[in-house]
Design a protein around this motif. Sequence first.
Motif, PDB file in Angstrom:
ATOM      1  N   VAL A  48      -3.241  -0.288  12.816  1.00 53.36           N
ATOM      2  CA  VAL A  48      -3.346  -1.683  13.218  1.00 53.36           C
ATOM      3  C   VAL A  48      -4.312  -1.749  14.387  1.00 53.36           C
ATOM      4  O   VAL A  48      -4.203  -0.988  15.344  1.00 53.36           O
ATOM      5  CB  VAL A  48      -1.972  -2.263  13.630  1.00 53.36           C
ATOM      6  CG1 VAL A  48      -2.115  -3.685  14.129  1.00 53.36           C
ATOM      7  CG2 VAL A  48      -0.986  -2.186  12.480  1.00 53.36           C
ATOM      8  N   VAL A  49      -5.281  -2.656  14.285  1.00 51.00           N
ATOM      9  CA  VAL A  49      -6.253  -2.879  15.353  1.00 51.00           C
ATOM     10  C   VAL A  49      -6.108  -4.318  15.805  1.00 51.00           C
ATOM     11  O   VAL A  49      -6.102  -5.236  14.979  1.00 51.00           O
ATOM     12  CB  VAL A  49      -7.700  -2.607  14.866  1.00 51.00           C
ATOM     13  CG1 VAL A  49      -8.695  -2.865  15.974  1.00 51.00           C
ATOM     14  CG2 VAL A  49      -7.833  -1.186  14.349  1.00 51.00           C
ATOM     15  N   ALA A  51     -15.528  -2.386  12.613  1.00 54.37           N
ATOM     16  CA  ALA A  51     -16.359  -1.185  12.764  1.00 54.37           C
ATOM     17  C   ALA A  51     -15.516   0.082  12.924  1.00 54.37           C
ATOM     18  O   ALA A  51     -15.952   1.165  12.535  1.00 54.37           O
ATOM     19  CB  ALA A  51     -17.305  -1.346  13.956  1.00 54.37           C
ATOM     20  N   VAL A  52     -14.326  -0.048  13.491  1.00 54.94           N
ATOM     21  CA  VAL A  52     -13.473   1.129  13.692  1.00 54.94           C
ATOM     22  C   VAL A  52     -12.350   1.225  12.659  1.00 54.94           C
ATOM     23  O   VAL A  52     -11.605   2.193  12.650  1.00 54.94           O
ATOM     24  CB  VAL A  52     -12.866   1.163  15.122  1.00 54.94           C
ATOM     25  CG1 VAL A  52     -13.959   1.225  16.158  1.00 54.94           C
ATOM     26  CG2 VAL A  52     -11.930   0.005  15.364  1.00 54.94           C
ATOM     27  N   THR A  79      -6.372  -0.372   7.039  1.00 49.97           N
ATOM     28  CA  THR A  79      -6.148  -0.901   8.393  1.00 49.97           C
ATOM     29  C   THR A  79      -5.846  -2.390   8.346  1.00 49.97           C
ATOM     30  O   THR A  79      -6.417  -3.131   7.558  1.00 49.97           O
ATOM     31  CB  THR A  79      -7.389  -0.671   9.276  1.00 49.97           C
ATOM     32  OG1 THR A  79      -7.610   0.731   9.391  1.00 49.97           O
ATOM     33  CG2 THR A  79      -7.224  -1.266  10.666  1.00 49.97           C
ATOM     34  N   THR A  80      -4.934  -2.829   9.218  1.00 50.91           N
ATOM     35  CA  THR A  80      -4.664  -4.248   9.426  1.00 50.91           C
ATOM     36  C   THR A  80      -5.299  -4.661  10.733  1.00 50.91           C
ATOM     37  O   THR A  80      -5.046  -4.049  11.772  1.00 50.91           O
ATOM     38  CB  THR A  80      -3.151  -4.538   9.469  1.00 50.91           C
ATOM     39  OG1 THR A  80      -2.582  -4.179   8.196  1.00 50.91           O
ATOM     40  CG2 THR A  80      -2.874  -6.002   9.747  1.00 50.91           C
ATOM     41  N   VAL A  81      -6.141  -5.682  10.693  1.00 54.02           N
ATOM     42  CA  VAL A  81      -6.766  -6.238  11.891  1.00 54.02           C
ATOM     43  C   VAL A  81      -5.967  -7.485  12.265  1.00 54.02           C
ATOM     44  O   VAL A  81      -5.891  -8.437  11.488  1.00 54.02           O
ATOM     45  CB  VAL A  81      -8.254  -6.588  11.636  1.00 54.02           C
ATOM     46  CG1 VAL A  81      -8.862  -7.249  12.858  1.00 54.02           C
ATOM     47  CG2 VAL A  81      -9.036  -5.336  11.265  1.00 54.02           C
ATOM     48  N   VAL A 106      -9.300  -3.588   3.915  1.00 52.35           N
ATOM     49  CA  VAL A 106      -8.870  -4.005   5.256  1.00 52.35           C
ATOM     50  C   VAL A 106      -8.164  -5.350   5.119  1.00 52.35           C
ATOM     51  O   VAL A 106      -8.606  -6.213   4.380  1.00 52.35           O
ATOM     52  CB  VAL A 106     -10.072  -4.137   6.215  1.00 52.35           C
ATOM     53  CG1 VAL A 106      -9.648  -4.666   7.567  1.00 52.35           C
ATOM     54  CG2 VAL A 106     -10.767  -2.805   6.378  1.00 52.35           C
ATOM     55  N   THR A 107      -7.051  -5.518   5.837  1.00 51.05           N
ATOM     56  CA  THR A 107      -6.314  -6.781   5.844  1.00 51.05           C
ATOM     57  C   THR A 107      -6.514  -7.441   7.203  1.00 51.05           C
ATOM     58  O   THR A 107      -6.391  -6.780   8.241  1.00 51.05           O
ATOM     59  CB  THR A 107      -4.817  -6.533   5.618  1.00 51.05           C
ATOM     60  OG1 THR A 107      -4.648  -5.882   4.353  1.00 51.05           O
ATOM     61  CG2 THR A 107      -4.031  -7.830   5.630  1.00 51.05           C
TER      62      THR A 107
END
Length: 57
Positions: free
Chosen positions: A5-6, A24-25, A30-32, A49-50
């Motif tokens: 998670v970001v 970018a990372v 990954t969940t943004v 990506v979510t």
Amino acid sequence: MNQAVVSVSHNEPGGLPRIGDALAVAGAGTTVMLQPGVYEEELRLIGDVTIVGFWAP
């Protein structure tokens, strides 16, 4: 499978200031998480990506 998670935030310590920075990372899966704020960007999503936005009154 472990999902990352970001966080994207203008105010949260450790949060990235732009959605593009988070993408970018971000790796696959990954969940943004978008914290409340205005993010004016042009984005191109490629991959798994979510993006989740939170609303605060």
